[in-house]
Write a protein that holds these residues in place. Structure first.
Motif, mmCIF file in Angstrom:
data_model
loop_
_atom_site.group_PDB
_atom_site.id
_atom_site.type_symbol
_atom_site.label_atom_id
_atom_site.label_comp_id
_atom_site.label_asym_id
_atom_site.label_seq_id
_atom_site.Cartn_x
_atom_site.Cartn_y
_atom_site.Cartn_z
ATOM 1 N N CYS A 54 0.848 -1.191 0.000
ATOM 2 C CA CYS A 54 0.000 0.000 0.000
ATOM 3 C C CYS A 54 0.883 1.239 0.000
ATOM 4 O O CYS A 54 1.793 1.368 0.831
ATOM 5 N N ALA A 55 0.616 2.144 -0.934
ATOM 6 C CA ALA A 55 1.415 3.362 -1.048
ATOM 7 C C ALA A 55 0.498 4.569 -1.208
ATOM 8 O O ALA A 55 -0.603 4.455 -1.756
ATOM 9 N N GLN A 56 0.959 5.724 -0.724
ATOM 10 C CA GLN A 56 0.199 6.963 -0.838
ATOM 11 C C GLN A 56 0.937 7.937 -1.750
ATOM 12 O O GLN A 56 2.163 7.901 -1.872
ATOM 13 N N MET A 57 0.166 8.818 -2.384
ATOM 14 C CA MET A 57 0.760 9.842 -3.233
ATOM 15 C C MET A 57 -0.177 11.043 -3.316
ATOM 16 O O MET A 57 -1.374 10.936 -2.994
ATOM 17 N N ASP A 58 0.365 12.178 -3.712
ATOM 18 C CA ASP A 58 -0.442 13.359 -4.036
ATOM 19 C C ASP A 58 0.335 14.165 -5.071
ATOM 20 O O ASP A 58 1.386 13.729 -5.564
ATOM 21 N N LYS A 59 -0.158 15.350 -5.396
ATOM 22 C CA LYS A 59 0.473 16.142 -6.456
ATOM 23 C C LYS A 59 1.896 16.547 -6.096
ATOM 24 O O LYS A 59 2.758 16.675 -6.959
ATOM 25 N N ARG A 60 2.145 16.777 -4.820
ATOM 26 C CA ARG A 60 3.479 17.180 -4.378
ATOM 27 C C ARG A 60 4.424 16.007 -4.161
ATOM 28 O O ARG A 60 5.642 16.169 -4.209
ATOM 29 N N HIS A 61 3.851 14.855 -3.893
ATOM 30 C CA HIS A 61 4.669 13.712 -3.497
ATOM 31 C C HIS A 61 4.321 12.498 -4.365
ATOM 32 O O HIS A 61 3.313 11.830 -4.119
ATOM 33 N N PRO A 62 5.132 12.218 -5.379
ATOM 34 C CA PRO A 62 4.876 11.042 -6.223
ATOM 35 C C PRO A 62 5.172 9.745 -5.471
ATOM 36 O O PRO A 62 5.673 9.764 -4.339
ATOM 37 N N LEU A 63 4.852 8.650 -6.098
ATOM 38 C CA LEU A 63 5.100 7.350 -5.472
ATOM 39 C C LEU A 63 6.585 7.132 -5.219
ATOM 40 O O LEU A 63 7.433 7.511 -6.031
ATOM 41 N N ASP A 64 6.865 6.510 -4.086
ATOM 42 C CA ASP A 64 8.252 6.167 -3.733
ATOM 43 C C ASP A 64 8.560 4.786 -4.307
ATOM 44 O O ASP A 64 8.380 3.763 -3.639
ATOM 45 N N TRP A 65 9.018 4.758 -5.564
ATOM 46 C CA TRP A 65 9.234 3.471 -6.239
ATOM 47 C C TRP A 65 10.388 2.690 -5.624
ATOM 48 O O TRP A 65 10.404 1.461 -5.690
ATOM 49 N N MET A 66 11.340 3.368 -5.036
ATOM 50 C CA MET A 66 12.452 2.654 -4.414
ATOM 51 C C MET A 66 11.946 1.796 -3.260
ATOM 52 O O MET A 66 12.313 0.611 -3.130
ATOM 53 N N ASP A 67 11.095 2.382 -2.408
ATOM 54 C CA ASP A 67 10.544 1.610 -1.297
ATOM 55 C C ASP A 67 9.583 0.524 -1.792
ATOM 56 O O ASP A 67 9.532 -0.580 -1.238
ATOM 57 N N ILE A 68 8.818 0.832 -2.823
ATOM 58 C CA ILE A 68 7.870 -0.158 -3.363
ATOM 59 C C ILE A 68 8.606 -1.383 -3.883
ATOM 60 O O ILE A 68 8.248 -2.528 -3.574
ATOM 61 N N THR A 69 9.667 -1.169 -4.670
ATOM 62 C CA THR A 69 10.412 -2.312 -5.215
ATOM 63 C C THR A 69 11.171 -3.055 -4.119
ATOM 64 O O THR A 69 11.367 -4.269 -4.214
ATOM 65 N N ARG A 70 11.598 -2.320 -3.069
ATOM 66 C CA ARG A 70 12.256 -3.006 -1.944
ATOM 67 C C ARG A 70 11.296 -3.971 -1.271
ATOM 68 O O ARG A 70 11.650 -5.108 -0.947
ATOM 69 N N LEU A 71 10.059 -3.530 -1.057
ATOM 70 C CA LEU A 71 9.059 -4.416 -0.452
ATOM 71 C C LEU A 71 8.683 -5.557 -1.400
ATOM 72 O O LEU A 71 8.473 -6.698 -0.972
ATOM 73 N N ALA A 72 8.600 -5.245 -2.703
ATOM 74 C CA ALA A 72 8.207 -6.273 -3.674
ATOM 75 C C ALA A 72 9.258 -7.365 -3.827
ATOM 76 O O ALA A 72 8.953 -8.441 -4.344
ATOM 77 N N ALA A 73 10.489 -7.097 -3.399
ATOM 78 C CA ALA A 73 11.543 -8.116 -3.490
ATOM 79 C C ALA A 73 11.207 -9.354 -2.665
ATOM 80 O O ALA A 73 11.745 -10.440 -2.914
ATOM 81 N N TRP A 74 10.290 -9.198 -1.687
ATOM 82 C CA TRP A 74 9.863 -10.361 -0.891
ATOM 83 C C TRP A 74 8.885 -11.246 -1.658
ATOM 84 O O TRP A 74 8.504 -12.317 -1.178
ATOM 85 N N ALA A 75 8.464 -10.796 -2.826
ATOM 86 C CA ALA A 75 7.531 -11.573 -3.661
ATOM 87 C C ALA A 75 8.227 -11.894 -4.985
ATOM 88 O O ALA A 75 8.126 -11.128 -5.954
#
Length: 287
Positions: free
Chosen positions: A44-65
């Motif tokens: 689960c990730a949050q974003m808005d106009k000022r803050h895009p998705l943090d893909w580095m953290d997303i891919t770090r978590l996805a490494a467990w899958a």
């Protein structure tokens, strides 16, 4: 195990809501989803106009899958992101074969004059070759390794009294109005043929079908997360051995046009008529 990304877009509601958007959103978090036979890692990730998705953290978590990550419609990672998508090719090969069967059922042609060719370099689709016998008097198999089909050819005679024509000559594909090519191998086909493939084949004048969608029901359809393509979700479950509900193929792509199988059946009937007329004319010229 595979992962699914869920994105929450932060919105400003009232003064406090607008002030809250100046702060950074919470970092992406993950948890396991387990219900019935279905399990996956939810990110689960949050974003808005000022803050895009943090893909580095997303891919770090996805490494467990290790089976890959499914993304919601409309989202794609940056080019420098080490994103691993779910491999949907095994599921697409399954849908490719089912699309061929469904189209042949809709076409409802006389088997006595129909030829179907299966293209298979691996010998993985021997049972599919046998299942095509109900639709056609002549079922051909083009494979660079004919020995892979020796046992299947024996079963064809024993169970159905009909031979499989197995050949390593790619020329055997030409003249067949229906070509089932689940590996997407480049082969010479008649311009009138209908080709069921798993990828668009360049240079063909014939109708080439690919990118199949599935009607996903049952547990898989009920538990598919919002924003995730149901066909991709079913592909991830299939790859992980967790797809238990029967899945029906619902459409396919030809160029930029998405077709249903009544339309595909009409193309098969047209190819059948044209190629049989050519064969009849050739026979008359020779005799």
């Amino acid at each position: 195990m595979f992962a699914v990304l869920t994105v929450q877009k932060r919105m400003a509601h009232g003064v406090l809501g607008r002030l809250r958007l100046f702060s950074r959103p919470a970092p992406p978090a993950s948890h396991m989803v387990q219900e019935g036979n279905i399990s996956y890692l939810s990110i689960c990730a949050q974003m808005d106009k000022r803050h895009p998705l943090d893909w580095m953290d997303i891919t770090r978590l996805a490494a467990w899958a290790p089976a890959g990550l499914l993304l919601p419609d409309g989202f794609s990672p940056p080019d420098d992101c080490s994103y691993r998508p779910v491999d949907d090719s095994p599921f697409q090969r399954l849908l490719c074969c089912r699309a061929c069967h469904r189209s042949l059922q809709e076409a409802d042609l006389s088997p006595s004059k129909l030829q179907i060719c299966l293209v298979d370099h691996s010998g993985q689709f021997g049972k599919v070759a046998l299942s095509l016998i109900r639709y056609a008097s002549t079922v051909k198999v083009y494979t660079p390794q004919p020995d892979l089909f020796e046992e299947v050819a024996r079963l064809s005679i024993k169970q159905y009294g009909a031979p499989l024509v197995v050949s390593d000559d790619p020329g055997c594909v030409s003249g067949c109005p229906v070509v089932l090519n689940p590996w997407g191998m480049p082969v010479p086909v008649s311009k009138e043929a209908v080709v069921f493939s798993t990828r668009p084949l360049k240079g063909l004048q014939s109708l080439c079908l690919s990118e199949y969608t599935a009607a996903v029901g049952g547990e898989a359809g009920r538990l598919c997360p919002g924003g995730i393509d149901p066909t991709q979700f079913a592909a991830a479950l299939y790859a992980s051995g967790r797809l238990r509900d029967p899945v029906e193929v619902s459409s396919c792509l030809s160029g930029d046009e998405r077709l249903d199988f009544l339309s595909v059946a009409s193309f098969i009937r047209r190819a059948y008529d044209v190629l049989n007329a050519k064969e009849t004319d050739e026979f008359r010229r020779k005799h």
